[in-house]
Design a protein around this motif. Structure first.
Motif, PDB file in Angstrom:
ATOM      1  N   SER A 247      -1.733   3.721  14.694  1.00  0.00           N
ATOM      2  CA  SER A 247      -0.655   4.686  14.150  1.00  0.00           C
ATOM      3  C   SER A 247       0.567   4.976  15.031  1.00  0.00           C
ATOM      4  O   SER A 247       0.673   4.129  15.972  1.00  0.00           O
ATOM      5  CB  SER A 247      -1.505   5.955  13.529  1.00  0.00           C
ATOM      6  OG  SER A 247      -0.318   6.526  12.518  1.00  0.00           O
TER       7      SER A 247
ATOM      8  N   ASP B 218       0.897  -1.301  -0.143  1.00  0.00           N
ATOM      9  CA  ASP B 218       0.073  -0.021  -0.021  1.00  0.00           C
ATOM     10  C   ASP B 218       0.690   1.275   0.025  1.00  0.00           C
ATOM     11  O   ASP B 218       1.698   1.578   0.866  1.00  0.00           O
ATOM     12  CB  ASP B 218      -0.980  -0.026   1.413  1.00  0.00           C
ATOM     13  CG  ASP B 218      -1.847   1.301   1.285  1.00  0.00           C
ATOM     14  OD1 ASP B 218      -2.672   1.333   0.447  1.00  0.00           O
ATOM     15  OD2 ASP B 218      -1.583   2.083   1.979  1.00  0.00           O
TER      16      ASP B 218
ATOM     17  N   ARG C  96       9.876  -6.931  13.247  1.00  0.00           N
ATOM     18  CA  ARG C  96       8.395  -6.824  13.295  1.00  0.00           C
ATOM     19  C   ARG C  96       7.375  -7.201  12.036  1.00  0.00           C
ATOM     20  O   ARG C  96       6.575  -7.734  12.102  1.00  0.00           O
ATOM     21  CB  ARG C  96       7.930  -5.118  13.818  1.00  0.00           C
ATOM     22  CG  ARG C  96       7.188  -5.318  14.951  1.00  0.00           C
ATOM     23  CD  ARG C  96       7.098  -3.831  15.470  1.00  0.00           C
ATOM     24  NE  ARG C  96       7.663  -3.678  16.778  1.00  0.00           N
ATOM     25  CZ  ARG C  96       8.260  -2.533  17.171  1.00  0.00           C
ATOM     26  NH1 ARG C  96       7.987  -1.254  16.563  1.00  0.00           N
ATOM     27  NH2 ARG C  96       8.713  -2.501  18.211  1.00  0.00           N
TER      28      ARG C  96
ATOM     29  N   THR D  12       5.579  -0.688   9.898  1.00  0.00           N
ATOM     30  CA  THR D  12       6.822  -0.475  10.993  1.00  0.00           C
ATOM     31  C   THR D  12       8.088  -0.467  10.028  1.00  0.00           C
ATOM     32  O   THR D  12       8.212  -1.094   9.109  1.00  0.00           O
ATOM     33  CB  THR D  12       6.626  -1.981  11.772  1.00  0.00           C
ATOM     34  OG1 THR D  12       7.647  -1.862  12.574  1.00  0.00           O
ATOM     35  CG2 THR D  12       6.742  -3.221  11.067  1.00  0.00           C
ATOM     36  N   SER D  13       9.028   0.418  10.771  1.00  0.00           N
ATOM     37  CA  SER D  13      10.252   0.520  10.196  1.00  0.00           C
ATOM     38  C   SER D  13      11.039  -0.591  10.797  1.00  0.00           C
ATOM     39  O   SER D  13      12.226  -0.860  10.586  1.00  0.00           O
ATOM     40  CB  SER D  13      10.914   1.787  10.435  1.00  0.00           C
ATOM     41  OG  SER D  13      10.565   2.317  11.862  1.00  0.00           O
TER      42      SER D  13
ATOM     43  N   SER E 292      -3.949   1.698   9.792  1.00  0.00           N
ATOM     44  CA  SER E 292      -3.476   2.174  10.900  1.00  0.00           C
ATOM     45  C   SER E 292      -4.137   1.050  12.038  1.00  0.00           C
ATOM     46  O   SER E 292      -4.680   1.553  12.974  1.00  0.00           O
ATOM     47  CB  SER E 292      -3.897   3.601  11.378  1.00  0.00           C
ATOM     48  OG  SER E 292      -3.401   4.357  10.563  1.00  0.00           O
TER      49      SER E 292
END
Ligand code: NDP
Length: 328
Positions: A229, A52, A275, A270-271, A225
């Motif tokens: 978020s 996305d 994860r 997530t950066s 989200s």
């Protein structure tokens, strides 16, 4: 070996015959935009098949670099991915210009789904800049009345034309549509109803009225989200953590399951690469457990994506509001 099913194995039907993967990797701008490349590579290698992105995010270029590498290495074929992008209200007048720019950055010939990002029109230049036009007092400059205007419908008609007359988009949809806005749109659709309405959905913002109305009209709600978020407020809910412990999964996976088990694709971001890899199982929450999660949002609904133009769209439960305002 875990016996928990994988969210990456689940696909949902769309009204146009497409199948949309239930789990998608979000690419909205983190602090470090180039890092999105590695996030997308990690996600696809872990089994995610929906990506996305959006013209507005400034990350399409890095998604494109990731895709190039994944295709060249033979990790996945183009047709195995479901790639979503969006055009921004500053280009409401020219979605074709937006998709041309997006495709170039993504290094693709087509996207699987192009969404109207918001049903609102900004007054910007023909290149879509500035993305958020402000007057000297700092007020947003609209090109149409955000509450009563109809330019979002004209814009959607251009999206329909893109689908009819080009090969650049396989499907079209919408995002951030309240029921009143959707009612207006449905009354004016020429030929192609939106296949997806992408909305903020999580246990603190169930938006059941919107999901029901979309379902009745054959439009699939996709949820962004899923952990609320920045700061991930949903992951602080004791019930989410209890369920994670019960099913031996992460709290993120419980948040995704809340969406996916009701037929709503989940779009986490997530950066943290670890994860990404460990956010793919689908704990089989019982009906009662899902209802308990739902009740948290019924009692204390909270919207965490608070864009300044959001209220005019008839969306509900902004921070600080006491209760809903219907815009019918
Ligand atoms: P998410 O609910 O996915 O939350 C992301 C945030 O949660 C990040 O800051 C992340 O930090 C943090 N987080 C996740 N897991 C944990 C954890 N276990 N512990 C601590 N922090 C955690 O929301 P987003 O708003 O990012 O939305 C996801 C995607 O949805 C977007 O990327 C975009 O693609 C789409 N979207 C679409 C919108 C639209 O208008 N159509 C609007 C908003 C989003 P960290 O990076 O440190 O893990």
């Amino acid at each position: 070996m875990s016996s928990i099913p994988l969210a990456t194995d689940i696909y949902f039907n769309l009204s146009n015959g497409q199948k949309i993967p239930a789990l998608g990797v979000g690419t909205s701008p983190p602090d470090n935009k180039p890092a999105v490349k590695e996030q997308v590579i990690t996600a696809v290698k872990a089994g995610y098949r929906q990506i996305d992105t959006a013209w507005y995010y400034g990350t399409e270029q890095y998604v494109g670099e990731a895709l190039k590498e994944l295709f060249e290495e033979g990790v996945v074929k183009r047709e195995e991915l479901y790639i979503v992008t969006k055009y921004w209200p500053s280009l409401y007048n020219n979605p074709e210009e937006s998709i041309n720019q997006s495709l170039k950055r993504l290094q693709l010939d087509y996207v699987d789904l192009l969404l109207q990002h918001y049903p609102v029109a900004f007054k910007s230049g023909p290149d879509g800049l500035p993305v958020v036009p402000l007057d000297e007092a700092g007020n947003l400059i609209y090109d149409d009345d955000p509450v009563t205007g109809n330019k979002f419908i004209e814009s959607y008609h251009k999206l329909e034309d893109l689908l009819e007359n080009t090969t650049k988009v396989k499907a079209i949809g919408i995002s951030n549509y309240s029921n009143p806005k959707l009612r207006k749109l449905l009354a004016a659709v020429k030929k192609h109803k939106p296949v997806v309405n992408q909305l903020e959905v999580h246990p603190l913002l169930p938006q059941q009225d919107i999901i029901d109305f979309n379902n009745q009209n054959g439009i699939r709600v996709a949820g962004f989200s899923p952990v609320g978020s920045g700061g991930a407020p949903v992951l602080k809910l004791p019930l989410v953590n209890q369920l994670a412990e019960k099913y031996n999964v992460s709290p993120n996976e419980v948040a995704n399951a809340y969406l996916i088990l009701q037929g709503v694709p989940s779009l986490p971001r997530t950066s943290n690469l670890e994860r990404i890899k460990t956010n793919i199982r689908l704990p089989p929450l019982t009906r009662e457990e899902r209802d308990q999660l739902y009740q948290l949002g019924v009692e204390n609904p909270e919207r965490f994506i608070n864009e300044p133009w959001g209220r005019g769209l008839g969306l509900k439960w902004f921070k600080g509001d006491n209760l809903s305002v219907e815009f019918d």
